[in-house]
Design a protein around this motif. Sequence first.
Motif, PDB file in Angstrom:
ATOM      1  N   GLU A 228       0.148  46.937 -39.630  1.00  0.00           N
ATOM      2  CA  GLU A 228      -0.921  46.847 -38.647  1.00  0.00           C
ATOM      3  C   GLU A 228      -2.138  46.268 -39.353  1.00  0.00           C
ATOM      4  OE1 GLU A 228      -3.125  50.879 -38.038  1.00  0.00           O
ATOM      5  OE2 GLU A 228      -1.049  51.406 -38.544  1.00  0.00           O
ATOM      6  N   PRO A 229      -3.094  45.716 -38.619  1.00  0.00           N
ATOM      7  CA  PRO A 229      -4.280  45.148 -39.264  1.00  0.00           C
ATOM      8  C   PRO A 229      -5.200  46.238 -39.784  1.00  0.00           C
ATOM      9  CG  PRO A 229      -4.495  45.020 -36.885  1.00  0.00           C
ATOM     10  CD  PRO A 229      -3.104  45.518 -37.151  1.00  0.00           C
ATOM     11  N   GLU A 230      -6.059  45.874 -40.716  1.00  0.00           N
ATOM     12  CA  GLU A 230      -7.043  46.828 -41.240  1.00  0.00           C
ATOM     13  C   GLU A 230      -7.951  47.351 -40.130  1.00  0.00           C
ATOM     14  OE1 GLU A 230      -7.625  44.959 -45.737  1.00  0.00           O
ATOM     15  OE2 GLU A 230      -9.031  44.452 -44.122  1.00  0.00           O
ATOM     16  N   ASP A 231      -8.174  46.541 -39.119  1.00  0.00           N
ATOM     17  CA  ASP A 231      -9.108  46.895 -38.051  1.00  0.00           C
ATOM     18  C   ASP A 231      -8.696  48.156 -37.297  1.00  0.00           C
ATOM     19  OD1 ASP A 231      -8.561  43.980 -38.494  1.00  0.00           O
ATOM     20  OD2 ASP A 231     -10.503  43.769 -37.494  1.00  0.00           O
ATOM     21  N   THR A 232      -7.386  48.347 -37.063  1.00  0.00           N
ATOM     22  CA  THR A 232      -6.948  49.528 -36.312  1.00  0.00           C
ATOM     23  C   THR A 232      -7.172  50.798 -37.124  1.00  0.00           C
ATOM     24  OG1 THR A 232      -4.688  49.065 -37.076  1.00  0.00           O
ATOM     25  CG2 THR A 232      -5.278  48.328 -34.861  1.00  0.00           C
ATOM     26  N   MET A 233      -6.876  50.744 -38.404  1.00  0.00           N
ATOM     27  CA  MET A 233      -7.099  51.906 -39.262  1.00  0.00           C
ATOM     28  C   MET A 233      -8.596  52.216 -39.355  1.00  0.00           C
ATOM     29  SD  MET A 233      -5.404  54.116 -41.007  1.00  0.00           S
ATOM     30  CE  MET A 233      -5.644  55.289 -42.367  1.00  0.00           C
ATOM     31  N   ALA A 234      -9.411  51.177 -39.459  1.00  0.00           N
ATOM     32  CA  ALA A 234     -10.859  51.375 -39.549  1.00  0.00           C
ATOM     33  C   ALA A 234     -11.414  51.961 -38.255  1.00  0.00           C
ATOM     34  CB  ALA A 234     -11.549  50.053 -39.872  1.00  0.00           C
ATOM     35  N   GLU A 235     -10.917  51.492 -37.113  1.00  0.00           N
ATOM     36  CA  GLU A 235     -11.398  52.018 -35.829  1.00  0.00           C
ATOM     37  C   GLU A 235     -10.996  53.470 -35.654  1.00  0.00           C
ATOM     38  OE1 GLU A 235     -13.834  51.639 -32.883  1.00  0.00           O
ATOM     39  OE2 GLU A 235     -13.131  49.698 -33.625  1.00  0.00           O
ATOM     40  N   ALA A 236      -9.780  53.819 -36.075  1.00  0.00           N
ATOM     41  CA  ALA A 236      -9.337  55.208 -35.985  1.00  0.00           C
ATOM     42  C   ALA A 236     -10.187  56.100 -36.885  1.00  0.00           C
ATOM     43  CB  ALA A 236      -7.862  55.312 -36.364  1.00  0.00           C
ATOM     44  N   ALA A 237     -10.518  55.610 -38.079  1.00  0.00           N
ATOM     45  CA  ALA A 237     -11.370  56.387 -38.984  1.00  0.00           C
ATOM     46  C   ALA A 237     -12.757  56.587 -38.381  1.00  0.00           C
ATOM     47  CB  ALA A 237     -11.471  55.690 -40.334  1.00  0.00           C
ATOM     48  N   LEU A 238     -13.320  55.530 -37.798  1.00  0.00           N
ATOM     49  CA  LEU A 238     -14.632  55.647 -37.164  1.00  0.00           C
ATOM     50  C   LEU A 238     -14.600  56.674 -36.043  1.00  0.00           C
ATOM     51  CD1 LEU A 238     -17.561  54.664 -36.779  1.00  0.00           C
ATOM     52  CD2 LEU A 238     -16.657  52.917 -35.226  1.00  0.00           C
ATOM     53  N   LEU A 239     -13.528  56.681 -35.267  1.00  0.00           N
ATOM     54  CA  LEU A 239     -13.385  57.667 -34.192  1.00  0.00           C
ATOM     55  C   LEU A 239     -13.504  59.083 -34.757  1.00  0.00           C
ATOM     56  CD1 LEU A 239     -10.595  57.569 -31.462  1.00  0.00           C
ATOM     57  CD2 LEU A 239     -11.341  59.708 -32.485  1.00  0.00           C
ATOM     58  N   LEU A 240     -12.772  59.350 -35.850  1.00  0.00           N
ATOM     59  CA  LEU A 240     -12.789  60.684 -36.445  1.00  0.00           C
ATOM     60  C   LEU A 240     -14.111  60.999 -37.129  1.00  0.00           C
ATOM     61  CD1 LEU A 240      -9.190  60.843 -37.960  1.00  0.00           C
ATOM     62  CD2 LEU A 240     -10.012  61.882 -35.827  1.00  0.00           C
ATOM     63  N   CYS A 241     -14.887  59.963 -37.481  1.00  0.00           N
ATOM     64  CA  CYS A 241     -16.192  60.147 -38.128  1.00  0.00           C
ATOM     65  C   CYS A 241     -17.320  60.354 -37.137  1.00  0.00           C
ATOM     66  CB  CYS A 241     -16.526  58.939 -39.007  1.00  0.00           C
ATOM     67  SG  CYS A 241     -15.529  58.785 -40.484  1.00  0.00           S
ATOM     68  N   THR A 242     -17.048  60.222 -35.849  1.00  0.00           N
ATOM     69  CA  THR A 242     -18.122  60.302 -34.858  1.00  0.00           C
ATOM     70  C   THR A 242     -17.779  61.191 -33.660  1.00  0.00           C
ATOM     71  OG1 THR A 242     -17.297  58.243 -33.857  1.00  0.00           O
ATOM     72  CG2 THR A 242     -19.096  58.042 -35.440  1.00  0.00           C
ATOM     73  N   ALA A 243     -16.543  61.671 -33.577  1.00  0.00           N
ATOM     74  CA  ALA A 243     -16.153  62.521 -32.456  1.00  0.00           C
ATOM     75  C   ALA A 243     -16.836  63.888 -32.562  1.00  0.00           C
ATOM     76  CB  ALA A 243     -14.635  62.691 -32.430  1.00  0.00           C
ATOM     77  N   GLU A 244     -16.857  64.624 -31.474  1.00  0.00           N
ATOM     78  CA  GLU A 244     -17.447  65.954 -31.463  1.00  0.00           C
ATOM     79  C   GLU A 244     -16.702  66.853 -32.463  1.00  0.00           C
ATOM     80  OE1 GLU A 244     -19.299  69.211 -31.284  1.00  0.00           O
ATOM     81  OE2 GLU A 244     -20.086  67.520 -30.125  1.00  0.00           O
ATOM     82  N   PRO A 245     -17.382  67.356 -33.500  1.00  0.00           N
ATOM     83  CA  PRO A 245     -16.678  68.108 -34.553  1.00  0.00           C
ATOM     84  C   PRO A 245     -15.929  69.337 -34.053  1.00  0.00           C
ATOM     85  CG  PRO A 245     -18.896  67.523 -35.270  1.00  0.00           C
ATOM     86  CD  PRO A 245     -18.815  67.203 -33.811  1.00  0.00           C
ATOM     87  N   SER A 246     -16.442  69.976 -33.027  1.00  0.00           N
ATOM     88  CA  SER A 246     -15.792  71.190 -32.536  1.00  0.00           C
ATOM     89  C   SER A 246     -14.537  70.893 -31.729  1.00  0.00           C
ATOM     90  CB  SER A 246     -16.776  71.996 -31.678  1.00  0.00           C
ATOM     91  OG  SER A 246     -17.151  71.264 -30.516  1.00  0.00           O
ATOM     92  N   GLU A 247     -14.339  69.629 -31.362  1.00  0.00           N
ATOM     93  CA  GLU A 247     -13.196  69.277 -30.518  1.00  0.00           C
ATOM     94  C   GLU A 247     -12.128  68.469 -31.249  1.00  0.00           C
ATOM     95  OE1 GLU A 247     -14.771  67.255 -27.148  1.00  0.00           O
ATOM     96  OE2 GLU A 247     -15.965  68.981 -26.472  1.00  0.00           O
ATOM     97  N   VAL A 248     -12.532  67.647 -32.216  1.00  0.00           N
ATOM     98  CA  VAL A 248     -11.580  66.792 -32.924  1.00  0.00           C
ATOM     99  C   VAL A 248     -11.627  67.145 -34.402  1.00  0.00           C
ATOM    100  CG1 VAL A 248     -10.813  64.425 -33.348  1.00  0.00           C
ATOM    101  CG2 VAL A 248     -12.013  64.979 -31.220  1.00  0.00           C
ATOM    102  N   THR A 249     -10.814  68.110 -34.786  1.00  0.00           N
ATOM    103  CA  THR A 249     -10.759  68.558 -36.168  1.00  0.00           C
ATOM    104  C   THR A 249      -9.409  69.195 -36.428  1.00  0.00           C
ATOM    105  OG1 THR A 249     -11.949  69.818 -37.874  1.00  0.00           O
ATOM    106  CG2 THR A 249     -11.738  70.851 -35.699  1.00  0.00           C
TER     107      THR A 249
END
Length: 307
Positions: A228-249
């Motif tokens: 897969e391209p680097e972009d998909t992994m980077a977007e998934a990481a950004l999602l986990l770096c900005t999601a609501e901490p109490s809901e996505v952990t």
Amino acid sequence: MTNDSTTAAGLAVVTGASRGIGRAIARRIAAEGIPVAAVSRTLRSGDGNLQGSLEETVELITAAGGTAQSFAVDLGEPDLDRGALIARIEESFGRPVSILVNNVAASRRYERLFADMPREWFYDSVETNVWNTWDLMKAVIPSMRANGAGWIVNISSRQAGPRVGPPFAPHPLAGSVLYGGTKAMIDRISTGSAMELYGDNIAVNSLAPNRGVATEHAAAAVPGWPSEPEDTMAEAALLLCTAEPSEVTGRVAFSLPLLKEFRRSVHALDGSGLLEGWQPDDLDENGFPGHYLTFNPPAPVPAELLK
């Protein structure tokens, strides 16, 4: 752009940011207006065995309008004071760390089988992959607690999953005992610490590519392997770096299924536009990994690799 004011006011530390997945994640985070401390051994082009350097990463980020600084350190050095490193980063930026992405890893050592693995390789991998991750997490927790929130993403691998058998399906990376074993511990560290830090509003997640990511290192290790391209992994990481901490952990997540679940649009690394062919509706669930503890590689192994 993320609308989370806590994240926007903070600072991201990305390790292994001189090339590959680490560089991609650093660029994508910076594209959202979050300053990035790029950490790696390779400061200048030519300093390492592979292409890429921290200077090049910082240049790419600043050219796109982002903010980044480079910090050249060997994170596999047993005597490294990682608390002092985080303090130096925070002093340089004048703000606390709110995001930590642990991406750096020791050499995979795929060429050596379990029974022939020397002790020094074992210690190097455990120090770099496991203790370094643990120690950096400890170092950023005080700032995250003081700030009222934090996000930690530990980069894992499909190799953390077990080889299922008998019969055992052929695999070009054999048992991947050392690298896969350290990544399995990363997954366990992530879920356990997520539980213990939940009351502090600090999210801890483990993230692995759904397939191999199309980097120079991966192409050399398993040429022809589906990627897969680097972009998909980077977007998934950004999602986990900005999601609501109490809901996505507490997740042991894979990139493409995560993007599909959250209907997350995949942007170019500089945030400029959408990546054609890799949006949620383009992703085929038949190619997603099965259950973490039972799957053998779901992507077909190219026939030439099995000869």
